[in-house]
Design an enzyme around this catalytic site. Structure first.
Site, PDB file in Angstrom:
ATOM      1  CB  THR A   1      -0.956   0.012   1.215  1.00  0.00           C
ATOM      2  OG1 THR A   1      -1.764  -1.171   1.165  1.00  0.00           O
ATOM      3  CG2 THR A   1      -1.854   1.233   1.218  1.00  0.00           C
ATOM      4  CB  CYS A   2       3.943   2.131   1.838  1.00  0.00           C
ATOM      5  SG  CYS A   2       3.299   1.677   3.458  1.00  0.00           S
ATOM      6  CB  SER A   3       5.607   0.717  -2.759  1.00  0.00           C
ATOM      7  OG  SER A   3       6.668   0.761  -1.841  1.00  0.00           O
TER       8      SER A   3
END
Length: 161
Positions: free
Chosen positions: A48-50
């Protein structure tokens, strides 16, 4: 302490890997006299972060800065080498600050730690975004689930600016 709108950020020193090498960045250096968007992720290179959270801020960087923001920073409980690699891999090096809260000092001081040991990540940061003016929190958006980046995403922040 859980940080809230109107609170002043604590004095903490982050690590950042720049094109010139590793540097220390204090909260005072980053926020004093400035309007800054800070967002936090549970971990560099995580899905989700990337794939969602960071790309939104990189894609909307110019629009955010055009609304009177002086700087944008992402913080994670990762070491500075991981954060530096993420900055390089994402194309974000030199565009936003990739801050290493390697020992979770900042994350704990503002009450945003989350234990993700069940997923083998250990103590990490909750996913959030905040608008900070001269070291004081003016807007705060905390995600209910670390796997979502909606309330703390760039689009939501743009609406608040």
């Amino acid at each position: 302490m859980n940080i809230a709108v109107g609170d002043k950020l604590p004095n903490v020193t982050f690590k950042e890997k720049t094109a010139e090498g590793p540097v220390e960045v204090t909260t005072e250096q980053l926020f004093k006299g400035k309007r800054v968007v800070l967002f936090a992720v549970p971990g560099a290179f995580t899905p989700t972060c990337s794939l969602n959270h960071l790309p939104g801020y990189l894609e909307n960087r110019d629009a955010i800065l055009a609304r009177g923001v002086d700087d944008i920073a992402v913080v994670a409980v990762n070491d500075l080498h991981v954060m530096g690699a993420w900055a390089t891999h994402s194309g974000g090096m030199g565009k936003i600050h990739f801050l290493s809260d390697w020992n979770a000092a900042f994350t704990r001081a503002i009450g945003m730690e989350i234990d993700l040991s069940a997923g083998t990540l250990g103590i990490r940061s909750k996913r959030y975004s905040m608008l900070v003016e001269d070291g004081v929190v003016k807007a705060l958006n905390v995600e209910e689930s670390p796997g979502q980046a909606t309330a703390s995403g760039a689009a939501a922040m743009l609406e608040q600016l």
